[in-house]
Scaffold this active site. Structure first.
Site, short mmCIF file in Angstrom:
data_model
loop_
_atom_site.label_atom_id
_atom_site.label_comp_id
_atom_site.label_asym_id
_atom_site.label_seq_id
_atom_site.Cartn_x
_atom_site.Cartn_y
_atom_site.Cartn_z
N HIS A 24 42.09 88.77 13.36
CA HIS A 24 42.80 87.90 14.33
C HIS A 24 42.44 86.42 14.16
O HIS A 24 42.07 85.72 15.11
CB HIS A 24 42.67 88.38 15.77
CG HIS A 24 41.30 88.65 16.31
ND1 HIS A 24 40.31 87.70 16.38
CD2 HIS A 24 40.77 89.77 16.84
CE1 HIS A 24 39.23 88.22 16.92
NE2 HIS A 24 39.47 89.47 17.20
N HIS A 78 36.55 99.71 25.55
CA HIS A 78 37.23 98.44 25.30
C HIS A 78 38.62 98.75 24.76
O HIS A 78 38.77 99.55 23.84
CB HIS A 78 36.40 97.64 24.29
CG HIS A 78 36.93 96.29 23.95
ND1 HIS A 78 37.73 95.55 24.79
CD2 HIS A 78 36.74 95.51 22.85
CE1 HIS A 78 38.01 94.40 24.22
NE2 HIS A 78 37.42 94.34 23.04
N GLU A 80 40.86 96.73 23.27
CA GLU A 80 41.41 95.90 22.20
C GLU A 80 41.96 96.78 21.08
O GLU A 80 41.50 97.90 20.85
CB GLU A 80 40.35 94.95 21.67
CG GLU A 80 40.91 93.82 20.82
CD GLU A 80 39.87 92.76 20.48
OE1 GLU A 80 40.26 91.78 19.81
OE2 GLU A 80 38.69 92.90 20.86
N ASP A 82 41.74 97.09 17.94
CA ASP A 82 40.91 97.69 16.89
C ASP A 82 40.06 98.84 17.40
O ASP A 82 39.39 99.50 16.61
CB ASP A 82 40.03 96.63 16.23
CG ASP A 82 39.25 95.80 17.23
OD1 ASP A 82 39.79 95.49 18.30
OD2 ASP A 82 38.10 95.41 16.93
N HIS A 145 33.81 91.30 25.37
CA HIS A 145 34.35 89.96 25.50
C HIS A 145 35.79 89.96 26.05
O HIS A 145 36.49 88.92 25.97
CB HIS A 145 34.33 89.25 24.13
CG HIS A 145 35.23 89.91 23.10
ND1 HIS A 145 36.23 89.22 22.46
CD2 HIS A 145 35.28 91.17 22.64
CE1 HIS A 145 36.85 90.02 21.61
NE2 HIS A 145 36.29 91.21 21.69
N ASP A 164 31.78 95.87 21.75
CA ASP A 164 31.71 94.74 20.82
C ASP A 164 30.39 93.96 20.89
O ASP A 164 30.06 93.21 19.97
CB ASP A 164 32.88 93.78 21.06
CG ASP A 164 34.14 94.21 20.32
OD1 ASP A 164 34.05 95.12 19.48
OD2 ASP A 164 35.22 93.65 20.58
N TYR A 196 29.09 86.44 13.87
CA TYR A 196 29.80 87.20 14.91
C TYR A 196 29.64 86.54 16.27
O TYR A 196 30.61 86.36 17.02
CB TYR A 196 29.24 88.63 14.93
CG TYR A 196 29.98 89.62 15.77
CD1 TYR A 196 31.05 90.35 15.24
CD2 TYR A 196 29.61 89.88 17.08
CE1 TYR A 196 31.72 91.29 16.00
CE2 TYR A 196 30.28 90.81 17.85
CZ TYR A 196 31.33 91.52 17.31
OH TYR A 196 31.99 92.44 18.07
N HIS A 229 31.33 97.59 15.95
CA HIS A 229 31.49 96.99 14.62
C HIS A 229 30.13 96.88 13.97
O HIS A 229 29.13 96.55 14.62
CB HIS A 229 32.09 95.58 14.70
CG HIS A 229 33.51 95.52 15.16
ND1 HIS A 229 34.56 96.02 14.43
CD2 HIS A 229 34.04 94.98 16.29
CE1 HIS A 229 35.68 95.80 15.09
NE2 HIS A 229 35.40 95.18 16.22
#
Length: 404
Positions: A24, A78, A80, A82, A145, A164, A196, A229
């Site tokens: 992104h 989360h 998101e 991904d 986040h 994350d 990160y 991740h």
């Protein structure tokens, strides 16, 4: 990658994305991984899913451990893309499973998936789920986040599934930090952690500090941190907690970054004696040409250094576009505890140096004014002025660093 056992009957069943380089808009030169976890107990539980492109991989990994129809609980830390966009594939195979997520997660997930009859249960900090021998505890972590974010703690195994938070963008055959250090290096891992944090979590320093304090207040013993991740922290998870606290408190190197761009090399020529002046004061300096450097790398170098000089020619009485873009990215990340000034060349009208400093002031950063700007190419006398400007800025950086 095949499933990897974290502890007895707890498996990583995610996917490694070796090819991705743009996440992104954020440069990920090391690739990344999408981590999700399967817990085998009386009631089989899946924590998070993966990006939709890798749904077949996570399903294959799950199937190598258990028939997916046996999954009774799906925890979405989360929403998101991904982490949650293969959820529909999981629910096709386990339609009776209950999804656990925050209230904001539920509202968000309903915007991703329409007309589903999924059983969703909203949880909040302190809620628990007994799945057999194990108890899972939920901890809301809003804005770490995304607004929906939460973490899940496996009490008996002392594993924090942190979504994350505490992650890194690393594609590797190594699943654990000690394995990665052995195959790569400690500095390589450290750089990934900083990269990160600087590009994703920089705006949330205060929230990170309060969340770590909350975890400590809850008395949670943490033997392992399993993010969504990168590598899993099993040897010394307290070390990464400490590292995050340092970054959240604005820790930086006593050094200077020069982030610049140039039109006809005049601003670039200014950067050379400026860097020499900084070095003459005993500070390390890193020079970054913005059009030749991924934005995420420039942001990381800004974050690592206590002081930054912004170099920009004046184009149409305003900042050069690539420099304006850099400052726009930076403004969104809301940096703190940094000192900034600016330099640049102009032709018939200046303006870029003043604008760069004004942008830094709007971010609440310490500034050194008025910066330095020169007409056209620097003369020998101008080069000496640039050298002295670099020296003076280095002195201001050292003085400011002592106050932090």
């Amino acid at each position: 990658m095949k499933p990897v056992e974290l502890a007895s009957d707890i498996y990583w069943v995610g996917a490694v994305d070796w090819a991705v380089r743009d996440f992104h808009g954020y440069e990920v030169p090391r690739g990344t991984s999408y981590n999700n976890y399967l817990i085998m107990d009386d009631e089989v539980t899946l924590i998070d899913t993966v990006k939709y492109d890798f749904a077949d991989i996570t399903l294959k990994n799950i199937q190598s451990v258990v028939e997916p129809s046996r999954i009774k609980h799906v925890i979405i830390n989360h929403i998101e893309n991904d982490h949650a966009t293969s959820l529909d594939r999981i629910m096709e195979l386990a339609p009776q499973a209950t999804i656990y997520l925050t209230e904001k997660g539920r509202k968000g997930l309903e915007r991703f998936y329409y007309n589903t009859n999924w059983n969703m249960k909203v949880v909040k900090t302190g809620d628990t789920l007994k799945i057999g021998k194990r108890t899972l505890r939920f901890i809301e972590s809003a804005m770490l986040h995304w607004p929906d974010s939460m973490m899940t703690y496996a009490e008996e195994d002392k594993i924090l599934f942190s979504q994350d938070a505490f992650g890194q963008h690393i594609a590797s055959a190594s699943r654990f930090e000690d394995e990665y250090i052995a195959s790569a290096s400690q500095p390589e891992l450290d750089d990934a952690v900083i990269d990160y944090y600087a590009n994703i979590l920089m705006p949330f320093g205060a929230l990170i500090k309060s969340k770590i304090a909350e975890i400590q207040k809850l008395g949670l013993e943490i033997a392992m941190i399993a993010p969504d991740h990168g590598v899993i922290w099993r040897k010394n998870p307290q070390q990464v907690l400490g590292r995050y606290l340092e970054m959240a408190n604005g820790k930086a190197n006593l050094s200077v970054a020069i982030a610049y761009d140039t039109m006809w090399q005049s601003t670039e020529k200014m950067s050379v004696p400026i860097a020499e002046g900084i070095k003459a004061e005993g500070l390390d300096v890193k020079v970054v040409k913005l059009r030749a450097t991924p934005m995420s790398v420039a942001i990381k170098e800004f974050w690592k250094s206590r002081g930054t000089l912004i170099g920009s020619p004046t184009l149409n009485n305003i900042l050069y576009p690539s420099v304006a873009e850099f400052l726009t990215h930076l403004r969104g990340l809301r940096p703190k505890n940094r000192i900034v000034s600016a330099f640049g060349s102009y032709g018939w009208g200046g303006g870029a140096v003043k604008e760069a400093i004004e942008e830094a002031k709007k971010m609440g950063l310490e500034t050194v004014e008025p910066g330095i700007q020169l007409l056209y190419r620097p003369s020998i006398a101008d080069e000496q002025a640039c050298f002295e400007f670099g020296q003076n800025f280095a002195r201001r950086v050292k003085a400011y660093h002592e106050t932090i």
